[in-house]
Write a protein that holds these residues in place. Structure first.
Motif, PDB file in Angstrom:
ATOM      1  N   ALA A  20      -7.303 -77.702 -19.177  1.00 20.84           N
ATOM      2  CA  ALA A  20      -7.533 -78.962 -19.898  1.00 20.84           C
ATOM      3  C   ALA A  20      -6.259 -79.490 -20.555  1.00 20.84           C
ATOM      4  O   ALA A  20      -6.186 -80.668 -20.912  1.00 20.84           O
ATOM      5  N   GLU A  21      -5.232 -78.640 -20.714  1.00 21.25           N
ATOM      6  CA  GLU A  21      -3.981 -79.061 -21.339  1.00 21.25           C
ATOM      7  C   GLU A  21      -2.951 -79.593 -20.335  1.00 21.25           C
ATOM      8  O   GLU A  21      -1.880 -80.058 -20.724  1.00 21.25           O
ATOM      9  N   LEU A  22      -3.276 -79.568 -19.050  1.00 19.71           N
ATOM     10  CA  LEU A  22      -2.325 -80.023 -18.036  1.00 19.71           C
ATOM     11  C   LEU A  22      -1.917 -81.489 -18.190  1.00 19.71           C
ATOM     12  O   LEU A  22      -0.745 -81.809 -17.977  1.00 19.71           O
ATOM     13  N   GLU A  58       2.905 -72.989 -29.724  1.00 21.94           N
ATOM     14  CA  GLU A  58       2.312 -73.743 -30.825  1.00 21.94           C
ATOM     15  C   GLU A  58       3.069 -73.472 -32.107  1.00 21.94           C
ATOM     16  O   GLU A  58       3.592 -72.381 -32.319  1.00 21.94           O
ATOM     17  N   LEU A  59       3.072 -74.480 -32.950  1.00 20.79           N
ATOM     18  CA  LEU A  59       3.596 -74.323 -34.293  1.00 20.79           C
ATOM     19  C   LEU A  59       2.629 -75.030 -35.217  1.00 20.79           C
ATOM     20  O   LEU A  59       2.314 -76.205 -35.008  1.00 20.79           O
ATOM     21  N   LEU A  63       0.424 -77.871 -30.241  1.00 17.09           N
ATOM     22  CA  LEU A  63       1.158 -77.527 -29.040  1.00 17.09           C
ATOM     23  C   LEU A  63       2.466 -78.309 -29.025  1.00 17.09           C
ATOM     24  O   LEU A  63       2.471 -79.537 -29.061  1.00 17.09           O
ATOM     25  N   GLU A  64       3.587 -77.602 -29.040  1.00 16.35           N
ATOM     26  CA  GLU A  64       4.901 -78.232 -29.145  1.00 16.35           C
ATOM     27  C   GLU A  64       5.764 -78.028 -27.900  1.00 16.35           C
ATOM     28  O   GLU A  64       6.834 -78.606 -27.792  1.00 16.35           O
ATOM     29  N   GLY A  65       5.307 -77.190 -26.985  1.00 14.46           N
ATOM     30  CA  GLY A  65       6.088 -76.947 -25.784  1.00 14.46           C
ATOM     31  C   GLY A  65       5.366 -75.986 -24.870  1.00 14.46           C
ATOM     32  O   GLY A  65       4.259 -75.538 -25.143  1.00 14.46           O
ATOM     33  N   ILE A  83      10.439 -78.004 -24.713  1.00 14.08           N
ATOM     34  CA  ILE A  83      10.090 -78.071 -26.134  1.00 14.08           C
ATOM     35  C   ILE A  83      10.269 -79.521 -26.555  1.00 14.08           C
ATOM     36  O   ILE A  83      11.302 -80.132 -26.292  1.00 14.08           O
ATOM     37  N   ARG A  84       9.256 -80.069 -27.216  1.00 14.34           N
ATOM     38  CA  ARG A  84       9.337 -81.459 -27.674  1.00 14.34           C
ATOM     39  C   ARG A  84      10.591 -81.644 -28.529  1.00 14.34           C
ATOM     40  O   ARG A  84      10.937 -80.794 -29.338  1.00 14.34           O
ATOM     41  N   ALA A  85      11.263 -82.765 -28.341  1.00 14.34           N
ATOM     42  CA  ALA A  85      12.532 -83.020 -29.036  1.00 14.34           C
ATOM     43  C   ALA A  85      12.397 -82.898 -30.546  1.00 14.34           C
ATOM     44  O   ALA A  85      13.258 -82.326 -31.212  1.00 14.34           O
TER      45      ALA A  85
END
Length: 157
Positions: A20-22, A58-59, A63-65, A83-85
């Protein structure tokens, strides 16, 4: 001192991604890698075939990356890290790399491999700090930018 001022930051959590996160992964691929992003079809196919291990980072519950690991029975490879900028510099890359190396050891892989853009000095420093050594340069590997990739290896035995 207030409670929030004394609170210890939450450690990153690495976990398997869910199907589901794709769509989120596809969106991040486009934002982070632009024209070099994996296609939605390739993401779904690789995830569903189960040949690779898709891990989320996750942080504080977000979900961050993500990272994609591959194992051919001999070499263990870090195939993709994103990883998200706005989340970089918060220890997420270190957490992913630690998880990757733990998984390689669990699988008793003799070596761990990865490739990184030669222009990504932060990633190069991180990988070298975890014992990866330079092996060779792949010229104009990252398309369409034409940036060279450095192939790196860490021997595990």
């Amino acid at each position: 001192m207030t409670e929030s001022a004394s609170a210890v930051p939450e450690a990153p959590v690495i976990r398997d991604l869910e199907e589901a996160e794709l769509p989120w992964v596809v969106q991040q691929e486009r934002e982070i890698f632009g024209a070099a992003a994996w296609s939605p079809e390739l993401v779904r196919e690789d995830f569903l075939m189960g040949a690779s291990r898709w891990r989320g980072v996750e942080l504080e519950g977000e979900l961050e990356g993500y990272a994609v690991y591959g194992f051919d029975g001999d070499a263990f490879s870090l195939m993709n890290v994103a990883i998200r900028a706005d989340a970089r510099g918060r220890g997420l890359g270190h957490a992913v790399l630690t998880d990757f190396l733990e998984e390689a050891r669990r699988l008793e892989a003799p070596e761990a491999w990865l490739e990184v853009a030669v222009t990504n000095s932060a990633a190069l420093a991180l990988y070298r700090s975890h014992g990866f050594e330079d092996v060779r340069v792949r010229r104009k590997y990252y398309q369409p930018e034409g940036v060279d990739a450095l192939v790196m290896r860490r021997r595990l035995r």
